[in-house]
Design an enzyme around this catalytic site. Structure first.
Site, PDB file in Angstrom:
ATOM      1  N   THR A  85     169.415  23.378  25.824  1.00  0.00           N
ATOM      2  CA  THR A  85     169.438  22.990  27.243  1.00  0.00           C
ATOM      3  C   THR A  85     168.048  22.565  27.727  1.00  0.00           C
ATOM      4  O   THR A  85     167.932  21.641  28.529  1.00  0.00           O
ATOM      5  CB  THR A  85     169.952  24.148  28.122  1.00  0.00           C
ATOM      6  N   ARG A 134     159.100  32.960   2.708  1.00  0.00           N
ATOM      7  CA  ARG A 134     158.577  32.515   3.998  1.00  0.00           C
ATOM      8  C   ARG A 134     157.428  31.533   3.839  1.00  0.00           C
ATOM      9  O   ARG A 134     157.279  30.597   4.630  1.00  0.00           O
ATOM     10  CB  ARG A 134     158.107  33.732   4.808  1.00  0.00           C
ATOM     11  N   HIS A 156     158.918  30.579  28.119  1.00  0.00           N
ATOM     12  CA  HIS A 156     159.341  31.979  27.994  1.00  0.00           C
ATOM     13  C   HIS A 156     160.076  32.390  29.262  1.00  0.00           C
ATOM     14  O   HIS A 156     159.610  32.107  30.377  1.00  0.00           O
ATOM     15  CB  HIS A 156     158.133  32.892  27.768  1.00  0.00           C
ATOM     16  N   ASP A 183     153.181  35.021  22.946  1.00  0.00           N
ATOM     17  CA  ASP A 183     153.206  34.815  24.405  1.00  0.00           C
ATOM     18  C   ASP A 183     151.851  35.117  25.042  1.00  0.00           C
ATOM     19  O   ASP A 183     151.784  35.558  26.189  1.00  0.00           O
ATOM     20  CB  ASP A 183     154.291  35.671  25.071  1.00  0.00           C
ATOM     21  N   GLU A 211     163.338  27.132  34.252  1.00  0.00           N
ATOM     22  CA  GLU A 211     163.017  26.545  32.954  1.00  0.00           C
ATOM     23  C   GLU A 211     163.205  25.037  32.928  1.00  0.00           C
ATOM     24  O   GLU A 211     162.323  24.300  32.463  1.00  0.00           O
ATOM     25  CB  GLU A 211     163.871  27.181  31.853  1.00  0.00           C
TER      26      GLU A 211
END
Length: 207
Positions: A13, A66, A110, A151, A181
């Site tokens: 979105t 990874r 965030h 963050d 957002e």
């Protein structure tokens, strides 16, 4: 043209919000050059295809370890020669090799007002569940530059959203997406593309 690469994990979105603002000219002189997802079969890939944007999947599960995934992700990003990388609901820890190479060129959205309800373990509905359990009256969203922490990078934009009586994590998540957002992420892209916002590396407080 300013080249934007969007990294996603789910429905996309926030990706759609950026596509719409590029298409209507709100974000000027900017092209979304590609979309990379870490998951197969997510709707964000269909959104990209519908908009005529190249999209691909680079998934951790497709690599033996990874480290191999990290190298593949960096190589994939390099192919697009991005001026800006946008983490639009990208639920993978960005490898250090990517952060080092693209320092100051990665932003993230965030779903809280940082420094509240952020850091390791705070993502998706977990953020909104924690906010409701704490009883806050105001939450919101934050766009920030990405650094080596979680963050912790410099904040670009924030927008507050009121918590309503009877909110569930799902209803609060939806309202924050709609009211915050989808507004501040495209705006941040626009500000960076136009040169109005420039990344400044935080000074070392030990000096």
């Amino acid at each position: 043209m300013f080249r934007v690469l969007v990294l996603v994990s789910g429905g996309g979105t926030n990706l759609q919000a950026i596509i719409d603002r590029v298409n209507d000219g709100t974000i000027k002189d900017t092209e979304i050059v590609g979309v990379i997802s870490n998951n197969h079969g997510v709707y964000s890939l269909e959104r990209a295809a519908a908009a005529g944007i190249k999209a691909e999947v680079i998934a951790p599960k497709d690599y033996p370890d990874r480290s191999s995934f990290n190298r593949a992700l960096l190589a994939g990003i390099d192919e697009y020669k991005p001026d800006l990388i946008v983490l639009a609901g990208f639920l993978v820890v960005v490898p250090e090799i990517v952060i080092q190479k693209y320092e100051g060129k990665i932003i993230n959205i965030h779903p809280s007002l940082i420094p509240s309800f952020c850091g390791t373990g705070y993502y998706g509905l977990r953020v909104h569940k924690a906010a409701l359990e704490r009883g806050v009256k105001v939450s919101g969203a934050t766009v920030h530059f990405v650094d080596a922490g979680t963050d912790t990078g410099p904040i670009i934009l924030q927008k507050a959203v009121y918590v309503e009586d009877g909110d569930t994590p799902e209803t609060l998540q939806r309202r924050i997406m709609e009211e915050a957002e989808w507004e501040i992420l495209p705006k941040a892209v626009s500000l960076i593309a136009s040169g109005e916002v420039v990344y400044k590396k935080p000074t070392d407080m030990r000096n």
